[in-house]
Design an enzyme around this catalytic site. Structure first.
Site, PDB file in Angstrom:
ATOM      1  N   THR A 193       0.823  -1.217   0.000  1.00 53.92           N
ATOM      2  CA  THR A 193       0.000   0.000   0.000  1.00 53.92           C
ATOM      3  C   THR A 193       0.859   1.270   0.000  1.00 53.92           C
ATOM      4  OG1 THR A 193      -0.033   0.016   2.404  1.00 53.92           O
ATOM      5  CG2 THR A 193      -1.891  -1.063   1.302  1.00 53.92           C
ATOM      6  N   LYS A 194       2.130   1.161   0.313  1.00 54.40           N
ATOM      7  CA  LYS A 194       2.971   2.346   0.530  1.00 54.40           C
ATOM      8  C   LYS A 194       3.403   2.987  -0.792  1.00 54.40           C
ATOM      9  CE  LYS A 194       2.278   1.608   4.763  1.00 54.40           C
ATOM     10  NZ  LYS A 194       2.959   0.907   5.821  1.00 54.40           N
TER      11      LYS A 194
END
Ligand SMILES: *Cc1c(COP(=O)(O)O)cnc(C)c1O
Length: 400
Positions: A193-194
């Site tokens: 998700t980063k």
């Protein structure tokens, strides 16, 4: 009437192109899969990107936070200050070392409140873990100043902050020369998700060679040279063990992804910034919504990396709760999330340390009215317009 699309807009999608795929395939065909030359190359380029002297690749941000605290000397009974509004890993790593996570309330910008740090320092306080929430930079000059005056270590949780800048430097870089005496690291996450992903992975940056070397050795069992050196043709099979370590290394397969992602990180952030600005322009004049804090003006010099777009509902202005708002988005095929459930609300932390809701008024106020909207470079113009349309439509329908 809601426009219900057949396509869903997931909360998150990584940006993986042929370039990443080619590089991973090249490593798969190379005969060397685990930590080796590619990981070394990733470390070098990452250090260059953030402007750090040393970078050590690790299996995750969590592993990097743990090793940083350990190598900086955190031990049983030490107190570590951190914001309550963070991912559970930030507090968990303290517990694993027998240290006491001392939670602090947050500011309106969602980062650890500097006056809270001051208030919670005791003779047992040893470290501060500032979290650059959503990619918004903490006031590092003030935090490092406190750390210097009280002899504290600083481990920055930079999970959201790849590319974030404060005071003219990137987070994790060799800035703030005046506080060189504070032993510190910054730790990044490459979770999917980063802003930059390696599938799973992380990076620790620091200015001190001994800290970097000791973390590196502990990522591979405590063996005083890495597996690559051991198995290379000109290497030796012999190695010694100075202390028992962990298995927290990053593989060359993961680093191959990372190298390609790093080449495009500024492009990713530019796209995230564009999308975030588009959201804010659409929402900022509504009395039912509060847009995220922005980094601008001389009073707060920096760059937001826009890892998350966290919208705040004004609860008295709406007939529905935050949970219901998220359910309405889901009905329209839009994924949303909450960052974060504060640490003091988790059963373990309540039971073990006696934390109560009333202890953190700002975090309490925020946590029940925040929604993280989808925000990633792969979002199309149509995607972002549809999310905006849907949010506005829900607000209109449920305004008080
Ligand atoms: C994602 C995240 C972490 C943990 O990162 P991993 O790489 O999954 O270990 C730590 N802190 C914060 C604030 C995060 O969002």
């Amino acid at each position: 009437m809601a426009v219900l699309r057949k396509r869903t807009i997931p909360f998150c999608l990584p940006t993986i192109s042929e370039r990443e795929i080619e590089e991973v395939v090249r490593v798969l065909k190379s005969g060397w899969l685990t930590t080796g030359e590619v990981t070394k190359g990733f470390e070098t380029r990452f250090a260059e990107y953030v402007g750090a002297s040393y970078a050590v690749a690790v299996a995750s941000c969590t592993a990097g936070l743990f090793l940083s605290l350990r190598v900086l000397g955190i031990k049983e009974g030490d107190e570590v200050l951190l914001p309550t509004l963070t991912f559970c890993a930030t507090a968990n790593v303290c517990v694993h070392l027998g240290a006491v996570p001392v939670l602090c309330d947050v500011d309106d910008n969602f980062t650890i409140a500097v006056d809270e740090i001051q208030k919670k320092i005791t003779p047992r306080t040893r470290a501060i873990i500032p979290v650059h929430f959503a990619g918004f930079p903490c006031r590092m000059d003030e935090i490092l100043d406190i750390a210097q005056r009280h002899n504290l270590l600083v481990v920055e949780d930079a999970a959201h902050a790849c590319g974030t800048e404060y005071g003219g430097s990137k987070i994790g870089g060799r800035s703030f020369a005046l506080v060189k005496s504070v032993p510190r690291t910054a730790v990044f996450s490459f979770y999917p998700t980063k802003n930059l992903t390696t599938g799973e992975g992380g990076m620790v940056t620091t200015e001190e060679k001994e800290i970097a070397e000791r973390i590196r050795i502990l990522t591979l069992h405590g063996i005083s040279k890495d597996a690559f050196a051991r198995y290379r043709m000109d290497g030796s099979w012999y190695y010694d063990l100075k202390e028992p370590g962990y298995k927290f290394n990053l593989t060359d397969i993961q680093s191959a992804l990372g190298i390609r992602q790093l080449e495009r990180i500024d492009e990713f952030i530019a796209r995230r910034t564009y999308l975030a600005n588009k959201y804010s322009a659409a929402f900022q004049n509504l009395s039912e919504l509060e847009t995220p804090p922005e980094v601008k003006g001389a009073s707060y010099e920096g760059r937001h990396s826009w890892h998350l777009y966290v919208l705040r509902l004004k609860r008295n202005a709406l007939l529905i709760t935050r949970d219901e708002f998220i359910a309405e988005l889901k009905r329209r095929n839009i994924g949303a999330s909450v960052h974060f459930i504060p640490i003091h609300r988790f059963a373990y932390y309540k039971k073990t340390y006696g934390y109560k809701s009333g202890d953190f008024p700002n975090a309490e106020d925020l946590t029940d009215r925040i929604i993280s909207l989808p925000l990633y470079p792969m979002m199309t113009e149509e995607d972002v317009d549809y999310v905006i349309y849907s949010v506005l439509e829900i607000v209109k329908r449920f305004r008080r």
